[in-house]
Design a protein around this motif. Structure first.
Motif: not given
Ligand code: C5P
Length: 209
Positions: A34-37, A65-75, A78-81
């Motif tokens: 859920t952190g990715l969302t 937000i589309d849960l099936s399109k969460l791109d782990r690499t781009a997200l 550190h800045e995004v976190g």
């Protein structure tokens, strides 16, 4: 049971993500980090140069937000976190994301969700709740080992300071602060490798299945 949910919470770099994936693989369940969302909402705002505290725009981003399109690499930056933990304090953002996380949790044959408020808010009825901790130093060391190979300039002290700041923000916010649910099993992974943590979790899950 025909549908089963495992709720996993804990602070940044506690090992909860790795553990959640391992559990989902083993039981053949769907996994949602859920952190990715929250990260996806933050990235949408950053990409458009929008203020991170604009609740109206952030809610709009959260709803799309589309849960099936969460791109782990781009997200995963550190800045995004950091930005994610800022947008995560806004109740309208949380409401929108929690609704889609709860819909995800209904999938068959079972689901594993990891985050900060899964056992307390998103899936309060989950039959198994785990709260993963580790000392700040152990978490900073893991994060350091992870990043060091790609970024030679990164400092351990800097990572430790960042984690401590993020913990304070996540535990100190008014809406859905990070804390163990009353019925969560606490798992301290400071001295544990992932396989040991998995076996401890598996025992608890098998007892509840
Ligand atoms: O776990 P991760 O580092 O990807 O999460 C980024 C930020 O999103 C966290 O610091 C936290 O503020 C927020 N978050 C949250 N609730 C969740 C998952 C993440 O508030 N369930």
């Amino acid at each position: 049971p025909s549908r089963f949910t495992i709720a996993i919470d804990g602070p940044a770099a506690s090992g909860k993500g790795t553990l959640a994936r391992r559990i989902a693989d083993y039981y053949g369940y769907h996994h949602l980090d859920t952190g990715l969302t929250y990260r996806a909402v933050a990235k949408a705002l950053l990409d458009e140069n929008m203020a991170l505290d604009d609740e109206f725009l952030a809610e709009k981003a959260a709803r799309s937000i589309d849960l099936s399109k969460l791109d782990r690499t781009a997200l995963s930056t550190h800045e995004v976190g950091e930005a994610a933990s800022k947008v995560a304090v806004m109740p309208a953002v949380r409401r929108a994301l929690v609704a889609s996380q709860q819909a995800f949790a209904q999938r068959s044959p079972g689901t594993v969700l990891d985050g900060r408020d899964i056992g307390t808010v998103v899936c309060p009825d989950a039959p198994v709740k785990l709260y993963i901790t580790a000392s700040p130093e152990a978490r900073a060391k893991r994060r350091f080992e992870e990043i060091k190979s790609t970024d030679g300039s990164v400092q351990y002290e800097e990572i430790l300071a960042d984690l401590t700041r993020r913990d304070a923000r996540d535990m100190g916010r008014t809406d859905s602060p990070l804390k163990p649910a009353a019925d969560a099993h606490l798992l301290d992974t400071t001295e544990m490798d992932i396989e040991t943590a998995f076996l401890a979790a598996k025992k608890l899950i098998d007892q509840a299945l």
